[in-house]
Write an enzyme that holds these catalytic residues in place. Structure first.
Site, PDB file in Angstrom:
ATOM      1  N   SER A  14      63.751 -21.676  37.351  1.00 39.39           N
ATOM      2  CA  SER A  14      64.224 -21.402  36.003  1.00 39.39           C
ATOM      3  C   SER A  14      65.707 -21.775  35.880  1.00 39.39           C
ATOM      4  O   SER A  14      66.088 -22.900  36.194  1.00 39.39           O
ATOM      5  CB  SER A  14      63.962 -19.930  35.656  1.00 39.39           C
ATOM      6  OG  SER A  14      64.140 -19.683  34.292  1.00 39.39           O
TER       7      SER A  14
ATOM      8  N   LYS B 263      67.870 -25.180  37.298  1.00 36.44           N
ATOM      9  CA  LYS B 263      68.919 -26.018  36.714  1.00 36.44           C
ATOM     10  C   LYS B 263      70.071 -26.135  37.709  1.00 36.44           C
ATOM     11  O   LYS B 263      70.668 -27.205  37.907  1.00 36.44           O
ATOM     12  CB  LYS B 263      69.422 -25.394  35.409  1.00 36.44           C
ATOM     13  CG  LYS B 263      68.365 -25.032  34.373  1.00 36.44           C
ATOM     14  CD  LYS B 263      68.986 -24.365  33.153  1.00 36.44           C
ATOM     15  CE  LYS B 263      68.019 -23.495  32.372  1.00 36.44           C
ATOM     16  NZ  LYS B 263      66.848 -24.173  31.856  1.00 36.44           N
TER      17      LYS B 263
ATOM     18  N   TRP C 220      57.599 -23.360  27.201  1.00 32.58           N
ATOM     19  CA  TRP C 220      59.028 -23.203  26.910  1.00 32.58           C
ATOM     20  C   TRP C 220      59.877 -24.172  27.729  1.00 32.58           C
ATOM     21  O   TRP C 220      60.880 -24.702  27.267  1.00 32.58           O
ATOM     22  CB  TRP C 220      59.437 -21.756  27.210  1.00 32.58           C
ATOM     23  CG  TRP C 220      60.819 -21.368  26.822  1.00 32.58           C
ATOM     24  CD1 TRP C 220      61.842 -21.029  27.653  1.00 32.58           C
ATOM     25  CD2 TRP C 220      61.337 -21.224  25.501  1.00 32.58           C
ATOM     26  NE1 TRP C 220      62.955 -20.689  26.941  1.00 32.58           N
ATOM     27  CE2 TRP C 220      62.676 -20.791  25.612  1.00 32.58           C
ATOM     28  CE3 TRP C 220      60.785 -21.409  24.232  1.00 32.58           C
ATOM     29  CZ2 TRP C 220      63.482 -20.557  24.496  1.00 32.58           C
ATOM     30  CZ3 TRP C 220      61.586 -21.173  23.116  1.00 32.58           C
ATOM     31  CH2 TRP C 220      62.918 -20.761  23.263  1.00 32.58           C
TER      32      TRP C 220
ATOM     33  N   HIS D  21      55.343 -19.125  33.926  1.00 32.18           N
ATOM     34  CA  HIS D  21      56.698 -19.339  34.416  1.00 32.18           C
ATOM     35  C   HIS D  21      56.960 -18.399  35.587  1.00 32.18           C
ATOM     36  O   HIS D  21      57.150 -17.194  35.411  1.00 32.18           O
ATOM     37  CB  HIS D  21      57.668 -19.053  33.254  1.00 32.18           C
ATOM     38  CG  HIS D  21      59.106 -19.333  33.558  1.00 32.18           C
ATOM     39  ND1 HIS D  21      59.630 -20.600  33.556  1.00 32.18           N
ATOM     40  CD2 HIS D  21      60.137 -18.500  33.843  1.00 32.18           C
ATOM     41  CE1 HIS D  21      60.918 -20.543  33.819  1.00 32.18           C
ATOM     42  NE2 HIS D  21      61.254 -19.277  34.010  1.00 32.18           N
TER      43      HIS D  21
END
Length: 435
Positions: free
Chosen positions: A274, A278, A365, A415
Site C-alpha cells: 500500500s 509506494k 482503488w 487489499h
C-alpha cells in the site's frame, strides 16, 4: 453520459483530519472516483527513452548517464521531493539472541541514531531482524516497513514495544495513539516470518512512524526536522515529506546490512504494501543497492498509472494525505496529463534490477490494470539494458504469476498482503537473486 461504476465520494468520508485548505477545496469540488474502464480517458504516456529535449535514448550508456538521472530528478522535483544525504548515522545492536523462535532464528534489534549526542526525544529508528539459523551465512534478506510497530509483526515477547505515535486502531491495540501489550502480533498475518526463514531468507522490518509519523500534523517530527535550515518550519515545495523519509530509513537499513557479516547486503529485497509499497518503489529508484524491489497493492503514487484516473487519483491522494508527497505534486491535481512523468518511469528506474508488482482483484482503488500497464510500460528500458523485460504483453489471469525480470501477479481477494503474495516474492527472489 453513462458513468457505469463511477462514484462521487462525499467529503465526509475522505479523511477525519484534513487541513482546512484541503477541507475547503474538497467541499467546493466533490471528488469523482471512477471504477469503469469505459470511463478511463484517452492518455499518452511520456516515453522513458526520450530525453526532455526530444533526443532519443538508444543505448544503455545514455540511459545510465543521462536519461536515468533526468527521470530521477523529475520525480524528486514534482512527486516525492528531494531526499538529503544523511548527516549522521550510528548503529547500536541492543538485542541479539541466537535461540529465537524456538531455536529457528537469530534475532537482532538494532537502533539507528540520527543525532550524535541526541537526548531522549532525538529521532531514532529500530530495525528488527530475524535470520534463519540453518542457512549458510551471509543470508539474503527481505526488508520492509510496517504500519504499527515491530512488535506487531510477531508475538515474540522479546520484541521491543514501540513508544512512538501511531494511528488510532482498536484492531492493532493502539490506545491514545500509543501501542499497548495487546498490539503484539496483531500484524503477523502480513509477515509470515517462519515461512520466510524456512525458505532461507532473513527478514527485517522497521516501524514507519520512527521516521515520519503518518499524519499531516506531525509528519516532520521524525527525521525530516533534522534537515531543516535555521528558521525553516516546513519542507520547501520540492523537498521530501513522509514517503521520502520512509524511503530514507530503508536505505539506512542497507547501511547497517553492509556492516553485518551475517547479512548478504548484495542480495537485499525491499518489499512494501500500500503506501509502504509506494515507498519501496521510491527507495529502490533512489538506491541501487536494493537488488530486488517489490510493490504490493501500491496504487496511486506507487505502481499505478496516474493518467488513467481510475480508483484513487492524484487529487484524491493529495487531499487526503497532504504529507506524503512534495507540495509540487499538488499542481497536478486533475491535471495528470501535464505531469512530466508517470509511474511506468518510476518502475523503469529499477532497471536492470528485478522488480515485482502485485495487485489484488478486489482492490480496484489501487487500479490493478493500471499497475500492470505501468510495469509493462517499463519494458522498453529493461530490454535496452539487456534483460527479458516483461514476458507478456497482456494482463495475466488471476494467480498466473509472471516471473520475468519485470514480474507481476494479480491474485483473488482484497487489499492486503497474503501468504500467496509472499511465496511468489520468494519464488521471484529464488530465480533472480539467489547465487
Amino acid at each position: 453520459m453513462n458513468r457505469g461504476n463511477a462514484l462521487t465520494i462525499p467529503f465526509v468520508v475522505l479523511a477525519a483530519a484534513l487541513l482546512p485548505a484541503a477541507v475547503a477545496a474538497a467541499e467546493e469540488a466533490p471528488i469523482v472516483i471512477n471504477y469503469d474502464e469505459d470511463q478511463v480517458p484517452d492518455y499518452t504516456l511520456p516515453d522513458p527513452l526520450v530525453m526532455e529535449d526530444g533526443t532519443p535514448v538508444e543505448d544503455a550508456e545514455t540511459w545510465q548517464s543521462q536519461r536515468r538521472p533526468e527521470v530521477l530528478r523529475l520525480f524528486e522535483t514534482y512527486v516525492y521531493g528531494r531526499t538529503p544525504e544523511p548527516q549522521y548515522v550510528r548503529f547500536e545492536v541492543f538485542d541479539e539472541a541466537d535461540d529465537a523462535l524456538d531455536g529457528k532464528a537469530t534475532r537482532k534489534q538494532v537502533r539507528a541514531h540520527f543525532v550524535e549526542d541526541g537526548g531522549e526525544d532525538a529521532p531514532t529508528m529500530d530495525i528488527l531482524i530475524y535470520l534463519p539459523n540453518d542457512a549458510e551465512r551471509p543470508v539474503p534478506i527481505f526488508v520492509g516497513l510496517n504500519f504499527y510497530g515491530n512488535h506487531s509483526i510477531h508475538e515474540d515477547p522479546a520484541i521491543l514495544l514501540s513508544e512512538r505515535w501511531m494511528r488510532p486502531s482498536d484492531a492493532f491495540g493502539v490506545v491514545d495513539n500509543r501501542a499497548t501489550e495487546d498490539s503484539r502480533g496483531t500484524g503477523a498475518g502480513r509477515w509470515p516470518v517462519e515461512q520466510i526463514l524456512a525458505r532461507g531468507y532473513g527478514v527485517a522490518t522497521i516501524y514507519c512512524g520512527d521516521l515520519s509519523p503518518d499524519t499531516a500534523e506531525l509528519f516532520d517530527q521524525g527525521v525530516i526536522r533534522l534537515y531543516y535550515r535555521e528558521g525553516q518550519t516546513a519542507p520547501e515545495a520540492d523537498e521530501w515529506r513522509t514517503i521520502g523519509a520512509w524511503a530514507f530509513g530503508l536505505s539506512r537499513a542497507v547501511d547497517y546490512f553492509e556492516i553485518d557479516e551475517e547479512i548478504d547486503h548484495a542480495r537485499v529485497a525491499v518489499m512494501g504494501h500500500s503506501r509502504l509499497g509506494k515507498t519501496s518503489l521510491w527507495a529502490g529508484a533512489q538506491d541501487e543497492r536494493f537488488a530486488l524491489v517489490i510493490s504490493n497493492n501500491s496504487g496511486c503514487g506507487g505502481a499505478a498509472l496516474s493518467r488513467r484516473r481510475f480508483g484513487e487519483t492524484v487529487r484524491r491522494i493529495n487531499t487526503s494525505f497532504p504529507h506524503w508527497f512534495c507540495d509540487n505534486f499538488d499542481q497536478f491535481n486533475d491535471r495528470e496529463d501535464e505531469l512530466p512523468v508517470d509511474q511506468h518511469m518510476l518502475i523503469a528506474l529499477m532497471a536492470p534490477r528485478p522488480v515485482y508488482v502485485a495487485s489484488a482483484e478486489e482492490d480496484r482503488w489501487a487500479d490493478p490494470r493500471g499497475e500492470f500497464l505501468a510495469a509493462l510500460g517499463a519494458d522498453s528500458v529493461y530490454r535496452l539494458l539487456g534483460t527479458d523485460g516483461m514476458a507478456v504483453d497482456e494482463m495475466p489471469g488471476i494467480e498466473e504469476p509472471v516471473m520475468s525480470t519485470i514480474g507481476y501477479h494479480i491474485r483473488s481477494g482484497r487489499h492486503d498482503v497474503t501468504d500467496y503474495d509472499w511465496h511468489r516474492y520468494m519464488d521471484f527472489a529464488d530465480k533472480h537473486v539467489r547465487p
